[in-house]
Design a protein around this motif. Structure first.
Motif, PDB file in Angstrom:
ATOM      1  N   PHE A 196       0.831  -1.196   0.000  1.00  0.00           N
ATOM      2  CA  PHE A 196       0.000   0.000   0.000  1.00  0.00           C
ATOM      3  C   PHE A 196       0.874   1.257   0.000  1.00  0.00           C
ATOM      4  CE2 PHE A 196      -2.832  -3.290   1.498  1.00  0.00           C
ATOM      5  CZ  PHE A 196      -3.995  -3.010   0.797  1.00  0.00           C
ATOM      6  N   SER A 197       0.246   2.361  -0.346  1.00  0.00           N
ATOM      7  CA  SER A 197       0.957   3.635  -0.479  1.00  0.00           C
ATOM      8  C   SER A 197       1.498   4.118   0.864  1.00  0.00           C
ATOM      9  CB  SER A 197       0.027   4.692  -1.068  1.00  0.00           C
ATOM     10  OG  SER A 197      -1.161   4.807  -0.311  1.00  0.00           O
ATOM     11  N   PRO A 198       2.505   4.990   0.841  1.00  0.00           N
ATOM     12  CA  PRO A 198       3.055   5.516   2.091  1.00  0.00           C
ATOM     13  C   PRO A 198       2.034   6.236   2.957  1.00  0.00           C
ATOM     14  CG  PRO A 198       4.517   6.010   0.259  1.00  0.00           C
ATOM     15  CD  PRO A 198       3.254   5.448  -0.335  1.00  0.00           C
ATOM     16  N   PHE A 199       1.106   6.954   2.316  1.00  0.00           N
ATOM     17  CA  PHE A 199       0.169   7.786   3.058  1.00  0.00           C
ATOM     18  C   PHE A 199      -1.266   7.317   2.851  1.00  0.00           C
ATOM     19  CE2 PHE A 199       3.382  11.058   1.428  1.00  0.00           C
ATOM     20  CZ  PHE A 199       4.287  10.766   2.442  1.00  0.00           C
ATOM     21  N   ALA A 200      -2.037   7.384   3.931  1.00  0.00           N
ATOM     22  CA  ALA A 200      -3.490   7.244   3.866  1.00  0.00           C
ATOM     23  C   ALA A 200      -4.071   8.619   4.144  1.00  0.00           C
ATOM     24  CB  ALA A 200      -3.979   6.235   4.902  1.00  0.00           C
ATOM     25  N   ILE A 201      -5.041   9.046   3.344  1.00  0.00           N
ATOM     26  CA  ILE A 201      -5.554  10.409   3.472  1.00  0.00           C
ATOM     27  C   ILE A 201      -7.056  10.392   3.715  1.00  0.00           C
ATOM     28  CG2 ILE A 201      -3.716  11.277   1.989  1.00  0.00           C
ATOM     29  CD1 ILE A 201      -5.771  11.626  -0.249  1.00  0.00           C
ATOM     30  N   THR A 202      -7.533  11.416   4.405  1.00  0.00           N
ATOM     31  CA  THR A 202      -8.969  11.569   4.604  1.00  0.00           C
ATOM     32  C   THR A 202      -9.603  12.064   3.303  1.00  0.00           C
ATOM     33  OG1 THR A 202      -8.461  13.730   5.579  1.00  0.00           O
ATOM     34  CG2 THR A 202      -8.934  11.914   7.092  1.00  0.00           C
ATOM     35  N   PRO A 203     -10.869  11.708   3.065  1.00  0.00           N
ATOM     36  CA  PRO A 203     -11.505  12.078   1.793  1.00  0.00           C
ATOM     37  C   PRO A 203     -11.466  13.560   1.470  1.00  0.00           C
ATOM     38  CG  PRO A 203     -12.828  10.422   2.910  1.00  0.00           C
ATOM     39  CD  PRO A 203     -11.737  10.827   3.867  1.00  0.00           C
ATOM     40  N   ASP A 204     -11.501  14.426   2.498  1.00  0.00           N
ATOM     41  CA  ASP A 204     -11.507  15.871   2.236  1.00  0.00           C
ATOM     42  C   ASP A 204     -10.219  16.343   1.576  1.00  0.00           C
ATOM     43  OD1 ASP A 204     -10.657  15.288   5.156  1.00  0.00           O
ATOM     44  OD2 ASP A 204      -9.806  17.269   4.794  1.00  0.00           O
ATOM     45  N   GLU A 205      -9.136  15.588   1.705  1.00  0.00           N
ATOM     46  CA  GLU A 205      -7.875  15.961   1.050  1.00  0.00           C
ATOM     47  C   GLU A 205      -8.011  15.951  -0.468  1.00  0.00           C
ATOM     48  OE1 GLU A 205      -4.638  16.807   2.226  1.00  0.00           O
ATOM     49  OE2 GLU A 205      -5.777  17.156   4.075  1.00  0.00           O
ATOM     50  N   LEU A 206      -8.985  15.209  -0.993  1.00  0.00           N
ATOM     51  CA  LEU A 206      -9.192  15.121  -2.433  1.00  0.00           C
ATOM     52  C   LEU A 206     -10.069  16.241  -2.982  1.00  0.00           C
ATOM     53  CD1 LEU A 206      -9.758  11.278  -2.722  1.00  0.00           C
ATOM     54  CD2 LEU A 206      -7.830  12.544  -3.677  1.00  0.00           C
ATOM     55  N   GLY A 207     -10.735  16.977  -2.090  1.00  0.00           N
ATOM     56  CA  GLY A 207     -11.604  18.052  -2.555  1.00  0.00           C
ATOM     57  C   GLY A 207     -12.667  17.537  -3.501  1.00  0.00           C
ATOM     58  N   ASP A 208     -12.862  18.257  -4.623  1.00  0.00           N
ATOM     59  CA  ASP A 208     -13.879  17.875  -5.605  1.00  0.00           C
ATOM     60  C   ASP A 208     -13.546  16.582  -6.334  1.00  0.00           C
ATOM     61  OD1 ASP A 208     -15.290  20.129  -4.954  1.00  0.00           O
ATOM     62  OD2 ASP A 208     -14.548  21.320  -6.636  1.00  0.00           O
ATOM     63  N   ALA A 209     -12.324  16.074  -6.191  1.00  0.00           N
ATOM     64  CA  ALA A 209     -11.946  14.834  -6.871  1.00  0.00           C
ATOM     65  C   ALA A 209     -12.550  13.605  -6.195  1.00  0.00           C
ATOM     66  CB  ALA A 209     -10.424  14.703  -6.930  1.00  0.00           C
ATOM     67  N   TRP A 210     -13.111  13.778  -4.999  1.00  0.00           N
ATOM     68  CA  TRP A 210     -13.812  12.683  -4.326  1.00  0.00           C
ATOM     69  C   TRP A 210     -15.305  12.961  -4.409  1.00  0.00           C
ATOM     70  CZ3 TRP A 210     -13.776   7.885  -2.865  1.00  0.00           C
ATOM     71  CH2 TRP A 210     -14.638   7.417  -1.868  1.00  0.00           C
ATOM     72  N   LYS A 211     -16.011  12.223  -5.242  1.00  0.00           N
ATOM     73  CA  LYS A 211     -17.456  12.388  -5.359  1.00  0.00           C
ATOM     74  C   LYS A 211     -18.069  11.093  -5.873  1.00  0.00           C
ATOM     75  CE  LYS A 211     -16.769  14.835  -9.755  1.00  0.00           C
ATOM     76  NZ  LYS A 211     -16.959  16.119 -10.454  1.00  0.00           N
ATOM     77  N   ASP A 212     -19.297  10.860  -5.433  1.00  0.00           N
ATOM     78  CA  ASP A 212     -20.044   9.676  -5.848  1.00  0.00           C
ATOM     79  C   ASP A 212     -19.315   8.376  -5.500  1.00  0.00           C
ATOM     80  OD1 ASP A 212     -21.952  11.390  -7.011  1.00  0.00           O
ATOM     81  OD2 ASP A 212     -20.787  11.500  -8.854  1.00  0.00           O
ATOM     82  N   ILE A 303       3.960   3.540  -8.396  1.00  0.00           N
ATOM     83  CA  ILE A 303       2.534   3.872  -8.479  1.00  0.00           C
ATOM     84  C   ILE A 303       2.282   5.120  -7.647  1.00  0.00           C
ATOM     85  CG2 ILE A 303       0.186   3.058  -8.035  1.00  0.00           C
ATOM     86  CD1 ILE A 303       1.407   0.167  -8.101  1.00  0.00           C
ATOM     87  N   GLU A 304       1.601   6.105  -8.237  1.00  0.00           N
ATOM     88  CA  GLU A 304       1.274   7.321  -7.504  1.00  0.00           C
ATOM     89  C   GLU A 304       0.093   8.025  -8.148  1.00  0.00           C
ATOM     90  OE1 GLU A 304       5.013   9.402  -7.736  1.00  0.00           O
ATOM     91  OE2 GLU A 304       4.389  10.526  -9.526  1.00  0.00           O
ATOM     92  N   MET A 305      -0.493   8.962  -7.389  1.00  0.00           N
ATOM     93  CA  MET A 305      -1.618   9.763  -7.887  1.00  0.00           C
ATOM     94  C   MET A 305      -1.383  11.212  -7.487  1.00  0.00           C
ATOM     95  SD  MET A 305      -5.694   9.333  -7.052  1.00  0.00           S
ATOM     96  CE  MET A 305      -5.993   8.013  -8.234  1.00  0.00           C
ATOM     97  N   ARG A 306      -1.489  12.109  -8.456  1.00  0.00           N
ATOM     98  CA  ARG A 306      -1.287  13.545  -8.214  1.00  0.00           C
ATOM     99  C   ARG A 306      -2.582  14.307  -8.453  1.00  0.00           C
ATOM    100  NH1 ARG A 306       4.100  14.983  -7.672  1.00  0.00           N
ATOM    101  NH2 ARG A 306       5.526  13.230  -7.995  1.00  0.00           N
ATOM    102  N   ASP A 307      -2.767  15.380  -7.691  1.00  0.00           N
ATOM    103  CA  ASP A 307      -3.956  16.206  -7.876  1.00  0.00           C
ATOM    104  C   ASP A 307      -3.721  17.228  -8.984  1.00  0.00           C
ATOM    105  OD1 ASP A 307      -2.381  18.245  -6.785  1.00  0.00           O
ATOM    106  OD2 ASP A 307      -3.449  18.297  -4.867  1.00  0.00           O
TER     107      ASP A 307
END
Length: 324
Positions: A196-212, A303-307
């Motif tokens: 798994f990735s180094p960091f686990a983040i709360t959904p609010d860290e994704l802003g509008d990218a977290w929906k539905d 593997i990574e994901m950028r905003d």
């Protein structure tokens, strides 16, 4: 809020809060000794962790430099690791690769399996491989960490049980799968330890990218130093909320359960791949046979994901295949 687990010699590591740029951390041990303990008491603990994260972000506390090599997966072990296969393009291609038709309920009933969770690989741990003929493959995924989930939860209520998000490399031994599935009893040897990735983040860290119940961002996979794919994770047919309704139909789940999306995959082939099995199937369709070999000793995957601002949200899973 961004959380991580430092190696400290214990099974579950030490919980730390990480600055948004991923460079600095603050010890959260006075709030909760490890991430599982935080999840067990989330309603009380989360506000204190948020307050610590705010102090670290503002510079009120200095924190300490973060060495990614010292990080475990956020949960070094978990009560359950439940993985879906919510990207239909992946299901179709991989089923074709082993000569199987997609199920008749492909679009209405999610595919799910239960993985091993007693020990995960850290994000920079090597991938041990005993035999190259087993067909080692990476699988780049998004996952959520759950709170306590009651049986029978519905998709429209599922969001309240999502505590954190993270990325996964759901390592697979492709050439062991057909014989296992032929027994009619599912995966086991073909699914070694997941990273798994180094960091686990709360959904609010994704802003509008977290929906539905979906992450609306591309997931980047580099294989041996070259971009293998950057498919959009929003093309998830079944959302995390729908997956949670499906898996909770007959049982409840305890805090710390991890639920995966399955391999991120897009119908647009220009977006590349998140596993070698898809590339091999496309080669078979276009050229009559697979050309790309499965992973060998010495191969690497990142593997990574950028905003939208280019921030590396989860840190980077960076692994090398080594001989067992």
């Amino acid at each position: 809020m961004k959380l991580a687990t430092l190696r400290d010699g214990s099974r579950d590591g030490k919980l730390v809060v990480v600055r948004r740029d991923g460079q600095v951390h603050a010890d959260a041990g006075a709030i909760a000794p490890n991430l599982q303990a935080a999840l067990d008491d989330w309603e009380r603990v989360a506000p204190a962790l948020e307050a610590l994260a705010a102090k670290l972000e503002s510079g009120e506390i200095a924190g300490s430099p973060l060495d990614p090599a010292m990080l475990e997966s956020p949960l070094p072990r978990a009560y359950e690791w439940v993985d879906g296969s919510a990207f239909l393009n992946h299901v179709i291609l991989v089923r074709k690769a082993r000569g199987a038709e997609p199920p008749a309920t492909l679009t209405t009933d999610p595919l799910v399996y239960q993985g091993g969770s007693s020990r995960f690989l850290a994000p920079r741990d090597p991938i041990p491989l005993a035999d190259e003929s087993w067909g080692l493959d990476f699988e780049s995924e998004v996952a959520v960490v759950l709170g306590d989930v009651p049986q029978g939860v519905k998709a429209e209520d599922a969001g309240r049980y999502v505590r954190l998000l993270l990325l996964a490399n759901d390592v697979t031994l492709r050439n062991l799968i057909p014989n296992e599935l032929a027994k009619g009893f599912g995966f086991f040897q073909s699914k070694p330890a997941t990273a798994f990735s180094p960091f686990a983040i709360t959904p609010d860290e994704l802003g509008d990218a977290w929906k539905d119940g979906r992450v609306h961002l591309p997931l980047h996979t580099n294989y041996n130093g070259a971009l293998a794919g950057d498919p959009d994770a929003a093309e998830m047919h079944f959302s995390f909320f729908q997956l949670l309704e499906h898996v909770a139909k007959t049982r409840s789940y305890t805090a710390g359960t991890i639920l995966g999306s399955g391999t991120v995959s897009n119908a647009d082939r220009a977006r590349g791949i998140s596993c070698l099995a898809e590339r091999r199937m496309i080669e078979t369709i276009e050229q009559g046979k697979p050309i790309t070999p499965f992973m060998k000793i010495g191969d690497t995957v990142e593997i990574e994901m950028r905003d939208a601002e280019g921030r590396n949200l989860f840190g980077t899973i960076a692994q090398k295949v080594v001989a067992l």
